[in-house]
Design a protein around this motif. Sequence first.
Motif, PDB file in Angstrom:
ATOM      1  N   PHE A   1      -2.250   4.767   8.284  1.00 33.37           N
ATOM      2  CA  PHE A   1      -2.661   4.572   9.675  1.00 33.37           C
ATOM      3  C   PHE A   1      -3.840   3.594   9.760  1.00 33.37           C
ATOM      4  CE2 PHE A   1      -1.040   9.030  11.057  1.00 33.37           C
ATOM      5  CZ  PHE A   1       0.240   8.527  11.156  1.00 33.37           C
ATOM      6  N   ALA A   2      -4.805   3.747   8.851  1.00 35.07           N
ATOM      7  CA  ALA A   2      -5.971   2.872   8.876  1.00 35.07           C
ATOM      8  C   ALA A   2      -5.575   1.417   8.659  1.00 35.07           C
ATOM      9  CB  ALA A   2      -6.978   3.316   7.812  1.00 35.07           C
ATOM     10  N   ARG A   3      -4.643   1.172   7.740  1.00 38.05           N
ATOM     11  CA  ARG A   3      -4.203  -0.199   7.482  1.00 38.05           C
ATOM     12  C   ARG A   3      -3.327  -0.721   8.634  1.00 38.05           C
ATOM     13  NH1 ARG A   3      -3.627  -3.017   2.573  1.00 38.05           N
ATOM     14  NH2 ARG A   3      -5.222  -1.575   1.789  1.00 38.05           N
ATOM     15  N   LEU A   4      -2.524   0.161   9.220  1.00 35.56           N
ATOM     16  CA  LEU A   4      -1.661  -0.248  10.323  1.00 35.56           C
ATOM     17  C   LEU A   4      -2.444  -0.594  11.579  1.00 35.56           C
ATOM     18  CD1 LEU A   4       1.131   2.389   9.688  1.00 35.56           C
ATOM     19  CD2 LEU A   4       1.533  -0.076   9.805  1.00 35.56           C
TER      20      LEU A   4
ATOM     21  N   PRO B   1      -3.746  12.550   3.045  1.00 34.30           N
ATOM     22  CA  PRO B   1      -4.549  11.342   2.825  1.00 34.30           C
ATOM     23  C   PRO B   1      -3.710  10.070   2.751  1.00 34.30           C
ATOM     24  CG  PRO B   1      -4.468  12.704   0.840  1.00 34.30           C
ATOM     25  CD  PRO B   1      -3.902  13.523   1.957  1.00 34.30           C
ATOM     26  N   ARG B   2      -2.445  10.183   2.373  1.00 39.44           N
ATOM     27  CA  ARG B   2      -1.575   9.008   2.344  1.00 39.44           C
ATOM     28  C   ARG B   2      -1.291   8.515   3.764  1.00 39.44           C
ATOM     29  NH1 ARG B   2       3.085  11.836  -1.035  1.00 39.44           N
ATOM     30  NH2 ARG B   2       2.597  13.358   0.607  1.00 39.44           N
TER      31      ARG B   2
ATOM     32  N   LEU C   1       0.829  -1.201   0.000  1.00 38.10           N
ATOM     33  CA  LEU C   1       0.000   0.000   0.000  1.00 38.10           C
ATOM     34  C   LEU C   1       0.866   1.255   0.000  1.00 38.10           C
ATOM     35  CD1 LEU C   1      -2.769   1.444   0.311  1.00 38.10           C
ATOM     36  CD2 LEU C   1      -2.471   1.225   2.791  1.00 38.10           C
ATOM     37  N   ALA C   2       1.917   1.257   0.823  1.00 37.82           N
ATOM     38  CA  ALA C   2       2.810   2.419   0.867  1.00 37.82           C
ATOM     39  C   ALA C   2       3.437   2.675  -0.498  1.00 37.82           C
ATOM     40  CB  ALA C   2       3.894   2.206   1.926  1.00 37.82           C
ATOM     41  N   LEU C   3       3.903   1.625  -1.157  1.00 38.37           N
ATOM     42  CA  LEU C   3       4.489   1.774  -2.489  1.00 38.37           C
ATOM     43  C   LEU C   3       3.476   2.372  -3.464  1.00 38.37           C
ATOM     44  CD1 LEU C   3       6.341  -1.658  -2.693  1.00 38.37           C
ATOM     45  CD2 LEU C   3       7.467   0.582  -2.727  1.00 38.37           C
ATOM     46  N   ALA C   4       2.253   1.857  -3.443  1.00 42.21           N
ATOM     47  CA  ALA C   4       1.237   2.325  -4.385  1.00 42.21           C
ATOM     48  C   ALA C   4       0.827   3.766  -4.105  1.00 42.21           C
ATOM     49  CB  ALA C   4       0.015   1.402  -4.330  1.00 42.21           C
ATOM     50  N   LEU C   5       0.726   4.144  -2.833  1.00 40.58           N
ATOM     51  CA  LEU C   5       0.367   5.513  -2.483  1.00 40.58           C
ATOM     52  C   LEU C   5       1.434   6.521  -2.917  1.00 40.58           C
ATOM     53  CD1 LEU C   5      -0.961   4.918   1.146  1.00 40.58           C
ATOM     54  CD2 LEU C   5      -2.353   5.627  -0.813  1.00 40.58           C
TER      55      LEU C   5
ATOM     56  N   ALA D   1      -0.502  14.999  10.533  1.00 41.38           N
ATOM     57  CA  ALA D   1       0.442  13.971  10.089  1.00 41.38           C
ATOM     58  C   ALA D   1       0.558  13.957   8.574  1.00 41.38           C
ATOM     59  CB  ALA D   1      -0.016  12.604  10.589  1.00 41.38           C
ATOM     60  N   ASN D   2       1.782  13.732   8.095  1.00 31.76           N
ATOM     61  CA  ASN D   2       1.991  13.544   6.661  1.00 31.76           C
ATOM     62  C   ASN D   2       2.489  12.123   6.399  1.00 31.76           C
ATOM     63  OD1 ASN D   2       4.855  13.493   7.007  1.00 31.76           O
ATOM     64  ND2 ASN D   2       4.973  15.716   6.805  1.00 31.76           N
ATOM     65  N   VAL D   3       2.732  11.814   5.138  1.00 29.13           N
ATOM     66  CA  VAL D   3       3.059  10.429   4.773  1.00 29.13           C
ATOM     67  C   VAL D   3       4.367   9.959   5.406  1.00 29.13           C
ATOM     68  CG1 VAL D   3       4.343  10.995   2.651  1.00 29.13           C
ATOM     69  CG2 VAL D   3       3.077   8.827   2.813  1.00 29.13           C
ATOM     70  N   ASP D   4       5.278  10.874   5.717  1.00 25.89           N
ATOM     71  CA  ASP D   4       6.540  10.470   6.340  1.00 25.89           C
ATOM     72  C   ASP D   4       6.302   9.853   7.717  1.00 25.89           C
ATOM     73  OD1 ASP D   4       8.236  11.468   4.223  1.00 25.89           O
ATOM     74  OD2 ASP D   4       7.709  13.463   4.916  1.00 25.89           O
TER      75      ASP D   4
END
Length: 418
Positions: free
Chosen positions: A318-321, A312-313, A222-226, A349-352
């Motif tokens: 977070f939702a998947r984690l 949103p990333r 998911l992280a790769l795709a986002l 929060a940001n994607v990092d």
Amino acid sequence: MSDQTDGGRRLSTQEAARALGVKPATVYAYVSRGQLTSRRDPAGRGSSFDAVEVEELARRSRREAAAPAAGDLSVRTALTLIEPDRYYFRGVDAVALASRYRYEEVAEWLWTGRVAHGAVFTSPPNVLAAAGRAVAALPEHSGPVDRLRVAVAAAAVADPLRFDLSEEAVLGSARCLIPTLVGALPEKGAVSWAGDGRISRRLWSRLTEREPDPDALAVLDLALALLVDHDLAASTLAVRVAASARAHPYAAVSAGLGALEGPLHGAAGRLAHRMLVEVLEQGGAAPVVAEYLRAGRRVPGLGHRLYLGEDPRAAALFARLEGLEQAAPALGAAREVAAVMARQGGLHANVDLGLAVLTVSCGMAAEAGETVFAVARTAGWIAHALEEYQERPLRMRPSGQYHGPRPPRPMPEPDPSP
């Protein structure tokens, strides 16, 4: 008068000039710049031009005329749209797309506008071997982007077709390059799940010694795709500048990696990882945040200039984690940091920060987020290079505003010998 040949309809100089809305002399200027090709008429009646090529140049000229002025630094793209609370890949909600499809399938969507179900990227053995040898020769302390840059250079040298900038050739190179980047990285864990060719599975063993479980691997995918693309970030702009000069796709990706290594871009995930480790060690976010602010340092993993609220990333990660048992401590620490900072000015929060929760909870090193980011974004860089190859060459050439001494100045004399 236009004529028909085995190669298609051809136009005379006058007809080409009318189609382009320019004078005949300008048509030949286009030829000298490499924007048009001409063919000398065997009967000596002047030059002729391919009608399709002329029509394509006319369309590009109309697009550029409608585009903002050069000073606005705006680039037309059909790839990614970012709004205040979400982003889209080719008009499709990117979070929904990444949640449904694997990284390779999202990359194919960005490249072609089609989802290639079950897409698998493979690297030719000779290319992978060349990249692996080059990376193995680096000092042990080399960082992830160091290794990836060297792997790209080695893969380029091993690909004799790298100068073919047709869409088919570039996409063929991309489908080989991404697995080569992953395969050239040193392995940290034992290889298992033989036959699983997914990029996320192959990357996992380069990031951690732990055995993957399906839920953790799904978060990595998911992280790769986002992270496939995010409009014109600094590294993507560098890629488009290189592609504008008709650099081959490997060189364009190298330009992106060079910009990514800046501390304000790709290294942000590493800083967020270290901060989360500090929060877990100290048992709370408040003293860690206080120390960052006291030292005048920015708290990493928070805030994004393109989103009004939470990235949103980050929200998707977070939702998947939430469903990953081992992520609970790091996820709690991240949310505590965000809650403390929300009282100080509303930073979200940001994607990092989302990547940092993943890397901390899966036993990965601080630089793992940087590796994930670079591998993922390579697909987006290729997509932007493909778009740029369809534009006028060397169009991304701004003019400098000279602020030095006014000429003429006297010729300088050499400094006296010491």
